[in-house]
Enzyme design. Structure first.
Site, short mmCIF file in Angstrom:
data_model
loop_
_atom_site.label_atom_id
_atom_site.label_comp_id
_atom_site.label_asym_id
_atom_site.label_seq_id
_atom_site.Cartn_x
_atom_site.Cartn_y
_atom_site.Cartn_z
N CYS A 182 0.81 -1.23 0.00
CA CYS A 182 0.00 0.00 0.00
C CYS A 182 0.84 1.28 0.00
O CYS A 182 0.34 2.34 -0.40
CB CYS A 182 -0.92 0.02 1.21
SG CYS A 182 -1.66 -1.57 1.60
N HIS A 318 -2.90 8.06 6.40
CA HIS A 318 -3.15 6.79 5.71
C HIS A 318 -4.63 6.44 5.85
O HIS A 318 -5.27 6.02 4.89
CB HIS A 318 -2.26 5.70 6.32
CG HIS A 318 -2.28 4.42 5.59
ND1 HIS A 318 -1.87 4.29 4.28
CD2 HIS A 318 -2.69 3.17 5.99
CE1 HIS A 318 -2.00 3.02 3.90
NE2 HIS A 318 -2.49 2.34 4.92
N HIS A 358 -9.63 2.53 -0.78
CA HIS A 358 -8.19 2.31 -0.68
C HIS A 358 -7.61 2.01 -2.06
O HIS A 358 -7.95 0.99 -2.67
CB HIS A 358 -7.91 1.16 0.28
CG HIS A 358 -6.45 0.90 0.48
ND1 HIS A 358 -5.49 1.88 0.47
CD2 HIS A 358 -5.78 -0.28 0.69
CE1 HIS A 358 -4.30 1.35 0.67
NE2 HIS A 358 -4.45 0.04 0.81
N SER A 634 18.72 41.25 -57.14
CA SER A 634 19.68 42.34 -57.36
C SER A 634 20.55 42.52 -56.11
O SER A 634 21.29 41.60 -55.75
CB SER A 634 18.96 43.63 -57.74
OG SER A 634 19.88 44.61 -58.17
#
Length: 890
Positions: A182, A318, A358, A634
């Site tokens: 994870c 988390h 998750h 020219s």
């Protein structure tokens, strides 16, 4: 020594981001969902679940949870864009495909979507288990057998995630697939930071991807396990009972802060410190979390950041929403924070799992991106499903509180700082400390108009990207238009289908983009124009065309002289070398406050034209446009010869000044432009009138005594032939110039003539000049007197393969001639640098338009040189419009 000074060299800038999440095609949509507190969860129908492989018996199970998240079109991919054939695309793990597209978008978002990629760029990332190979490929024996074991392995194994991205995107830094469950993608971020600090790469991509198949699949809830009983995740809440699986992909682009500041990148946030570790064996079990391990990683990141934890006022946790995991996480955070502060409830906690579930290996980078967006927007998004705190967490005495509504992120003078945590089953913990981006100065652009460039592989993609850009300009009105255009120029790969827009302001740009269609569009009042090219041409064969006398006018090139350093330096150089020859400063003649009559005198006009055209040529060359061929009309041929090394600049200017003086000393005469083919016109001429120039198949110039020319004009007009007197004082390229030839030969014999190092076409022969001609003084005498065979020269150039004809002079005379000569030619572009003197369009607008047209034609522009002396910043722009199709083996 201050902490700021000691940590300066260890800071990492986040300069780009890309991601796809449920209900969010990109990170901007992702943030909008977070702001409004969207929980991306769907309840699947029995029909969907049965189609995905569920059995009727499973559907009757009271513990079967029919909820989940969908990553829209996860089975779709733009295979052609990345040069995969359909069979290859079907075999490759869709996670790898998602990661590859996201990596491209991240580099573009950072303003580094160009090819070739000169920087040493690394890529660090991970993917979840490949459910596609298990549920689809291996479940289809015929498809698996047709692929073969080796190809199936290359297409399916996690090992090849990072290296496939490096191969397809031509990234030459470290390419490392990371797998720590994870915490994978936040570990990838930390490893990328270390690689940057260690000098292993100059830029790095870091992230992860998680997408499972079938997409519509439920799960069986089991008491005490990690999955939620109802599909909802409730971080830090008393009723939290676990997670549900989520899906998504996210990648960030990182650079050393000092490099990002130097390169004027758009910095989204700064990583002050990051750390990873492992719990080891000091915990209840292999899959259990550890206060000591998590706290150690958090404390190490804060120590590396060298900041007071009391200044960190947001943490993206988390946040598993479990009865065991949440208390351990808060305890670990508190232990790390209490090493530096005793303050209470000053730091908001957020948890993305309440929105998306998750994301497995992508969870860390998703939380990281959310935190960067939180810093950028100065708002803290709500954490969902929080009603009553977990009874095992004492928030009141901790530094933390759970933020449950969209809240302005206020600070008292200190920079906003945040932490991001990600912990993996097996104990690998990662934490990063972020700070809001430093502000930068204002953009500085010298060009009064801007050039916006867009390109794509197909017309459909080009049109979609054009619409996206218009919407972006509307939505982000605070971003300077000059920065938008700069990023479009230096931060995108050139593709065959191209569109460019010249615009004076944002509204004109929006109008022009919205009006752009398949071939062209226009903005309101002509303030913008969009032009498209639909043929791939890489570095086309380019001709510089240098105009002759008659195209000079007051203030020619003045606007460029004021803003373009190369043009100014080269013109000043010519003026200094001519001061003795002319007896005055050429700048006083060309850039006089009022029109200076001297500019129409041949002795001044010819040196002035040479200086302007020489400076223009050097400017174009500095911008990366190199001539494969040249042709002059020219006096213009002298510029070509000088650039080719036939004359040194000093000698060329001396010869040109003498040429102009000698020609002016001759008896006055007249010149007449006649709309008639050369062969037919020759039959009308008497001995006193010369064919001075053949400019195009049906346009010539004659020259001679005024009375004779006037008589010819009357005769031709009586026959219905279009004629126009040329504004000149002398009969150039006629017998009236013969008296000047002996003295001019002496001047030529006093200079050294070298063999040409660049190819150019002769006015005398209409063919590519030979070294023997270019180094013969007599050639240049013939050149003064003979017919200017410009039309033949253009035809010769076309035979030599020339594709783009660029007029490098103060007007559009040669552009007109060349277009007539090339009327039947296909795939040829004719472009003028500067406008006609009577054109109300400013010279700078004309030049910017010319650069855009050269870019459309395939020229590689050195945009840094084009913007020399300016201060422009890369900025986030809409990324490529992928034309995705479904590639999936059932």
């Amino acid at each position: 020594m201050s902490a700021e000074h000691t940590n300066k060299g260890r800071k990492i800038a986040v300069v780009g981001m890309a991601g796809r999440f449920p209900d969010a095609e990109n990170v901007r949509a992702f943030w909008k969902n977070l702001e409004r507190g969207l929980e991306s969860i769907q309840e699947f129908s029995d029909a969907d679940l049965l189609k995905s492989g569920a059995t009727p018996e499973l559907l009757k199970n009271p513990n079967f949870v029919k909820h989940g998240t969908i990553l829209e079109n996860a089975d779709h991919f733009d295979a052609a864009f990345f040069s995969f054939n359909p069979r290859e695309a079907e075999l490759i793990d869709p996670q790898h495909r998602l990661f590859l597209e996201c990596a491209w978008e991240a580099l573009e978002d950072a303003g580094y979507g160009t090819e070739p990629r000169n920087a040493n760029i690394g890529v660090y990332g991970g993917a979840s288990i490949n459910t596609y190979v298990l549920t689809s490929l291996l479940a289809n024996p015929e498809a698996a057998a047709a692929a073969g074991g080796y190809q199936l392995m290359l297409a399916s194994d996690k090992d090849f995630l990072a290296t496939r991205a490096a191969y397809k995107l031509n990234l030459k830094g470290p390419a490392v697939t990371v797998q720590t469950a994870c915490s994978t993608s936040l570990v990838a971020v930390q490893m990328a930071c270390q690689a940057l600090l260690g000098g292993q790469c100059e830029m790095a991509l870091a992230g992860g991807v998680s997408a499972s198949f079938p997409q519509r699949a439920g799960y069986v809830y089991a008491e005490g396990m990690i999955f939620s009983p109802d599909g909802h995740v409730r971080p830090f809440d008393e009723s939290g009972r676990g997670i549900r699986a989520g899906q998504g992909v996210g990648i960030v682009v990182l650079k050393r802060l000092e490099d990002a500041l130097r390169d004027r990148d758009e910095i989204r946030a700064v990583i002050l410190g990051s750390a990873i570790n492992n719990d080891g064996a000091a915990k209840m079990g292999y899959s259990a979390p550890s206060v000591e391990g998590q706290s150690s990683a958090i404390a190490a990141a804060i120590e590396m950041a060298d900041v007071d934890p009391g200044t960190i006022t947001y943490v993206e946790a988390h946040g598993t929403g479990t009865q065991v995991g949440d208390p351990i996480e808060v305890a670990a955070l508190q232990h790390a924070f209490r090493k530096g502060t005793e303050k209470k409830q000053f730091c908001a906690l957020g948890a993305l799992k309440s929105n998306l579930g998750h994301l497995d290996v992508a969870a860390g980078v998703a939380g990281f991106i959310k935190t960067v967006l939180t810093l950028q927007n100065k708002e803290i998004a709500p954490t969902l499903n929080f009603a009553q705190p977990n009874s095992k967490i004492d928030f009141a005495s901790s530094p933390f509180y759970v933020n449950t509504k969209l809240t302005p992120w206020k600070v008292n003078g200190a920079p906003r700082r945040a932490g991001v945590s990600s912990f993996g089953i097996g104990g690998t913990n990662a934490h990063a400390v972020l700070e809001e981006a430093p502000t930068h100065g204002a953009s500085e652009s010298r060009w009064p108009v801007q050039l916006l460039t867009i390109s794509a592989r197909t017309q459909a993609a080009l049109d979609a990207m054009t619409a996206r850009m218009a919407e972006h300009l509307r939505a982000f009105s605070d971003v300077p238009l000059a920065d938008v255009c700069w990023t479009s120029q230096v931060g995108r790969t050139r593709f065959p289908y191209r569109r460019m827009l010249v615009c004076a302001d944002r509204q004109a740009a929006i109008d022009g983009l919205m009006g752009a269609s398949g071939a062209a569009g226009s903005g309101a009042g002509g303030a913008a124009r969009a032009v498209s090219a639909f043929e791939e041409s890489v570095n086309p064969s380019t001709v510089f065309m240098f105009s002759g006398q008659g195209s000079q006018h007051a203030d020619m090139g003045r606007a460029l002289y004021e803003i373009q350093p190369v043009f100014r330096v080269e013109f000043d150089r010519c003026a200094a070398l001519l001061k003795k020859e002319l007896g005055c400063d050429l700048r006083d003649v060309v850039f006089a406050a009022a029109a200076d009559a001297r500019l129409n005198e041949t002795r001044f006009a010819q040196p002035a034209l040479f200086a302007i055209e020489y400076a223009l040529a050097r400017m174009w060359m500095a911008w990366g446009v190199q001539p494969d061929f040249m042709i002059g009309h020219s006096i213009g041929e002298y510029v070509a010869a000088c650039l080719a090394g036939v004359f040194s600049l000093e000698d060329a200017l001396r010869v040109v000044a003498a040429r102009g003086r000698l020609m002016q000393e001759r008896e006055r005469g007249s010149m007449l432009s006649v709309r008639m083919p050369a062969e037919k016109l020759k039959g009308t001429l008497n001995g006193s009138i010369s064919l001075a120039a053949v400019n195009s198949p049906s346009l010539c110039t004659v020259s001679g005594p005024t009375q004779a020319v006037s008589a010819l004009q009357g005769k031709l007009e009586a026959q219905g032939v279009e004629c126009r007197a040329v504004a000149t004082s002398h009969a150039f390229h006629s017998a009236m110039m013969d008296a000047a030839l002996p003295e001019f030969l002496k001047v030529l014999q006093s200079v050294k003539l070298g063999e040409p190092t660049l190819r150019f076409v002769s006015n005398v022969s209409g063919r590519e000049i030979r070294a023997a001609e270019a180094t013969d003084a007599q050639y240049w005498v013939k050149h003064l007197r003979g017919t200017v065979n410009f039309d033949e020269g253009v035809a010769e150039l076309r035979e030599l393969g020339a594709q783009v004809f660029l007029e490098v002079g103060p007007g559009t005379v040669l552009t007109t001639f060349a277009r007539e000569s090339l009327r039947e030619a296909r795939g040829v572009q004719v472009v003028a640098s500067l406008p006609h003197p009577k054109d109300p369009q400013p010279a700078t607008t004309s030049v910017v338009n010319a650069v855009g047209r050269m870019w459309l034609a395939g020229a590689r522009i050195d945009w840094t040189a084009f913007h020399a002396g300016e201060k422009l910043y890369r900025t986030s722009l809409p990324t490529y419009f992928f034309e995705r199709q479904r590639y999936f083996v059932e």
